[in-house]
Design a protein around this motif. Structure first.
Motif, mmCIF file in Angstrom:
data_model
loop_
_atom_site.group_PDB
_atom_site.id
_atom_site.type_symbol
_atom_site.label_atom_id
_atom_site.label_comp_id
_atom_site.label_asym_id
_atom_site.label_seq_id
_atom_site.Cartn_x
_atom_site.Cartn_y
_atom_site.Cartn_z
ATOM 1 N N GLY A 70 0.428 -1.211 -0.262
ATOM 2 C CA GLY A 70 -0.071 -0.383 -0.333
ATOM 3 C C GLY A 70 0.744 1.313 0.257
ATOM 4 O O GLY A 70 0.622 2.599 0.281
ATOM 5 N N LEU A 71 2.015 1.208 -0.069
ATOM 6 C CA LEU A 71 2.817 2.806 0.336
ATOM 7 C C LEU A 71 3.654 2.594 -1.273
ATOM 8 O O LEU A 71 3.187 2.446 -2.487
ATOM 9 C CB LEU A 71 4.502 1.707 0.743
ATOM 10 N N PRO A 72 3.696 4.051 -1.292
ATOM 11 C CA PRO A 72 3.040 4.697 -2.997
ATOM 12 C C PRO A 72 4.881 3.972 -3.541
ATOM 13 O O PRO A 72 5.582 4.009 -2.793
ATOM 14 C CB PRO A 72 3.848 6.206 -3.242
ATOM 15 N N GLU A 73 4.768 3.209 -4.527
ATOM 16 C CA GLU A 73 6.055 2.437 -4.841
ATOM 17 C C GLU A 73 7.573 3.046 -4.847
ATOM 18 O O GLU A 73 8.903 2.805 -4.256
ATOM 19 C CB GLU A 73 5.836 2.227 -6.492
ATOM 20 N N ASP A 74 7.112 4.694 -5.366
ATOM 21 C CA ASP A 74 8.907 5.534 -5.581
ATOM 22 C C ASP A 74 9.356 5.307 -3.989
ATOM 23 O O ASP A 74 10.845 5.075 -3.756
ATOM 24 C CB ASP A 74 8.751 6.382 -6.036
ATOM 25 N N LEU A 75 8.229 5.804 -3.048
ATOM 26 C CA LEU A 75 8.743 6.200 -1.799
ATOM 27 C C LEU A 75 9.331 4.278 -1.105
ATOM 28 O O LEU A 75 9.799 4.688 -0.128
ATOM 29 C CB LEU A 75 7.909 6.566 -0.761
ATOM 30 N N ALA A 76 7.898 3.587 -1.122
ATOM 31 C CA ALA A 76 8.435 2.403 -0.897
ATOM 32 C C ALA A 76 9.953 1.800 -0.761
ATOM 33 O O ALA A 76 11.454 1.235 -0.749
ATOM 34 C CB ALA A 76 7.877 1.478 -1.417
ATOM 35 N N ARG A 77 10.372 1.845 -2.556
ATOM 36 C CA ARG A 77 12.021 1.276 -3.162
ATOM 37 C C ARG A 77 12.490 2.656 -2.575
ATOM 38 O O ARG A 77 14.137 1.615 -2.390
ATOM 39 C CB ARG A 77 11.506 1.972 -4.234
ATOM 40 N N VAL A 78 12.442 3.420 -2.439
ATOM 41 C CA VAL A 78 13.810 3.966 -1.125
ATOM 42 C C VAL A 78 14.239 3.712 -0.120
ATOM 43 O O VAL A 78 15.219 3.534 -0.155
ATOM 44 C CB VAL A 78 13.835 6.470 -0.999
ATOM 45 N N PHE A 79 13.333 3.293 0.623
ATOM 46 C CA PHE A 79 12.968 2.316 2.390
ATOM 47 C C PHE A 79 13.856 1.399 2.164
ATOM 48 O O PHE A 79 14.439 1.360 3.216
ATOM 49 C CB PHE A 79 11.756 2.887 2.770
ATOM 50 N N ARG A 80 13.672 0.565 0.709
ATOM 51 C CA ARG A 80 14.412 -0.754 0.369
ATOM 52 C C ARG A 80 15.662 -0.407 0.425
ATOM 53 O O ARG A 80 16.962 -1.431 0.886
ATOM 54 C CB ARG A 80 13.494 -0.813 -0.594
ATOM 55 N N ASP A 81 15.961 0.586 0.057
ATOM 56 C CA ASP A 81 17.715 0.886 -0.198
ATOM 57 C C ASP A 81 18.099 1.321 0.662
ATOM 58 O O ASP A 81 19.474 1.116 0.988
ATOM 59 C CB ASP A 81 17.807 1.908 -1.753
ATOM 60 N N LEU A 82 17.740 2.100 1.881
ATOM 61 C CA LEU A 82 18.406 2.096 2.678
ATOM 62 C C LEU A 82 18.035 0.954 3.613
ATOM 63 O O LEU A 82 19.248 0.872 4.901
ATOM 64 C CB LEU A 82 17.922 3.406 3.634
ATOM 65 N N ASN A 83 17.268 0.155 3.300
ATOM 66 C CA ASN A 83 17.431 -1.297 4.633
ATOM 67 C C ASN A 83 18.307 -1.874 3.764
ATOM 68 O O ASN A 83 17.444 -3.578 3.969
ATOM 69 C CB ASN A 83 15.526 -1.715 4.978
ATOM 70 N N GLY A 84 19.244 -2.206 3.331
ATOM 71 C CA GLY A 84 20.252 -3.118 1.753
ATOM 72 C C GLY A 84 19.377 -3.409 1.070
ATOM 73 O O GLY A 84 19.778 -4.682 0.523
ATOM 74 N N GLY A 85 18.518 -3.262 0.495
ATOM 75 C CA GLY A 85 17.677 -4.209 -0.099
ATOM 76 C C GLY A 85 16.031 -4.902 0.043
ATOM 77 O O GLY A 85 15.797 -5.679 -0.572
ATOM 78 N N ARG A 86 16.162 -5.123 1.570
ATOM 79 C CA ARG A 86 15.476 -5.411 2.127
ATOM 80 C C ARG A 86 13.886 -4.772 2.731
ATOM 81 O O ARG A 86 14.643 -4.125 2.755
ATOM 82 C CB ARG A 86 15.995 -6.618 3.853
ATOM 83 N N ASP A 87 12.731 -5.285 2.487
ATOM 84 C CA ASP A 87 11.721 -5.036 2.526
ATOM 85 C C ASP A 87 11.463 -4.442 4.136
ATOM 86 O O ASP A 87 12.026 -5.174 4.406
ATOM 87 C CB ASP A 87 9.990 -5.976 2.610
#
Length: 480
Positions: free
Chosen positions: A16-33
């Motif tokens: 349910g998160l905006p995909e662009d924003l979710a992708r940034v957060f995944r990058d900050l978490n080492g690529g993990r959800d």
């Protein structure tokens, strides 16, 4: 959360998160959800209901904060130049045609006078009048190169402090930061490295702009500080010259001629002695590179702020973090720098006096006035000193001027200027302590070199005579 790269930009992922924003957060978490708890907290902030334009702006800001950029380290010359120019805009001096022409005329006259007293030449140099803003633009690249090592040291100290705080025994309580267990703080600290570099760059850029802007309001000529900030013109700042002359009992035109002669002499020295300018710049950079950052102060600032608030971090780090105690390497660099500055300024003073003493009646008074100005500095110079930890001041100017005067008396103007032939034969700090000894050693060296040359010439001529005699004898034998 969807990891499908085909998910349209701005659309929602499976969580349910905006995909662009979710992708940034995944990058900050080492690529993990992200852990579900974090996702729920982000949703509770109303991100899923936010306007798409606001989400796009938020995504852009986060990416800019953590992603490496074109200007991630050191002084941003463009921004520093713009800020310093803006700082002097209101006080800048509008130059008239008379002032623009006066610099060119004074430079041409100074060149004629200097030609009579020194063999060092720079025939391509022309005179130019600079506004404060033009001086900022012309000199900022050199100032930035001198300050860059400090920016690197500050960024490294901040990175180390953040890494220690996030990964060490004193790591923050995840719950207190509003993040559940599962966030990879070590990965986050790595992702923050570009952000920290940029933050240090922003801090140093702002301080550099402030310092150079202050200097622009005070400097009389382009290279008055003794540093080769420009290399192709003899430049004066008419507005600052007028303010300087107001407090003197000297005609304004004479002030112009004195300053033009000194600046012309300085530019001749930097041009005809190509190793000197780089030596001065290298000494400043070596000192700046050795500056120790007060890591305790950095740690205290980092502990006092919320790591999730970049603005608070930057505000906390605007204090002074330079360790005022110089290292042995810094003391060596400072000694060399002060020696080069004193020698350059001492030569400039002596040669300028020789060039103007029979032309301008106020030479003695102006020489002493300018000497006191360089010796005491001013608020602008102190501003720059606070940035790099040192003052660009020729502390041994009198000793250096005396050395060149004594050299000229003993070995002539040619011998005086000959000591600039190579850094290995130029005077040292020890020579400034023993001026007469240096003069005698230089004279003895020239005498020895002259004797060696005479001996070599005599040997060449003798060998030529012997070959001639031998050739002549063979011819006589063949005839008989």
């Amino acid at each position: 959360m969807s990891n499908d790269p085909s998910t349209p930009s701005g659309s929602s992922g499976d969580d349910g998160l905006p995909e662009d924003l979710a992708r940034v957060f995944r990058d900050l978490n080492g690529g993990r959800d992200l852990p579900p708890e974090v996702v729920d907290q982000l949703k509770a902030l109303g991100i899923t209901d936010a306007d798409p334009a606001q989400v796009a702006a938020m995504t852009s800001q986060i990416q800019a904060m953590f992603a490496p950029g074109a200007q991630a380290k050191g002084v941003d010359v463009t921004k520093a130049t713009s800020a310093a120019r803006e700082a002097v805009t209101e006080s800048d001096h509008a130059m008239g045609e008379r002032e623009l022409g006066l610099v060119e005329q004074a430079t041409r006259l100074a060149a004629l006078w200097l030609d009579q007293v020194t063999s060092l030449e720079a025939p391509a140099l022309t005179g130019r009048a600079l506004s404060r803003q033009e001086w900022v633009e012309a000199t900022m690249p050199v100032w930035a190169s001198l300050v860059d090592p400090i920016a690197d040291g500050l960024a490294a100290a901040i990175r180390d402090s953040f890494t220690s705080r996030m990964n060490g025994p004193g790591a923050p309580d995840l719950q207190a930061l509003g993040m559940p267990p599962g966030m990879d703080l070590s990965m986050l600290s790595q992702q923050m490295a570009p952000f920290v570099d940029r933050m240090a760059s922003t801090l140093i850029t702002g301080q550099t702009a402030q310092a150079v802007g202050a200097l622009a309001s005070d400097t009389l000529t382009a290279t008055e500080a003794g540093v080769p900030l420009v290399t192709d013109v003899v430049a004066l700042l008419p507005g600052n010259v007028a303010g300087f002359a107001d407090g003197l009992d000297v005609d304004l035109d004479e002030v112009w001629l004195h300053l033009a002669t000194r600046e012309s002499a300085r530019m001749r020295l930097f041009t005809a002695v190509p190793w000197l300018g780089p030596q001065i710049l290298a000494a400043v950079q070596a000192y700046a590179r050795g500056i120790a950052i007060d890591t305790d102060a950095i740690d205290a600032a980092v502990r006092e702020v919320d790591p999730s608030d970049p603005g608070a971090i930057q505000e906390a780090l605007t204090g002074g973090f330079l360790n005022p105690t110089p290292s042995p390497a810094q003391r060596s660099a400072l000694t060399q720098l002060e020696t080069w500055l004193a020698l350059a300024e001492g030569w400039v003073e002596h040669v300028s006096v020789q060039a103007t003493k029979n032309q301008l009646p106020t030479t003695s008074a102006m020489t002493e006035t300018i000497r006191r100005r360089r010796a005491t500095g001013g608020p602008a110079e102190k501003t720059f000193a606070g940035l790099v930890g040192l003052e660009l001041r020729p502390r041994r100017l009198r000793d250096a001027a005396s050395l060149f005067a004594a050299l000229e008396e003993r070995v002539g103007a040619q011998g005086r200027d000959g000591v600039w032939a190579h850094p290995d034969v130029a005077p040292s700090a020890a020579d400034l302590d023993d001026v007469l000894g240096f003069v005698e050693r230089t004279a003895a060296g020239e005498s020895s070199a002259s004797e060696d040359l005479d001996a070599a010439l005599e040997s060449i001529l003798r060998e030529a005579d012997e070959r001639g005699d031998s050739s002549g004898g063979d011819e006589d034998d063949s005839e008989r």
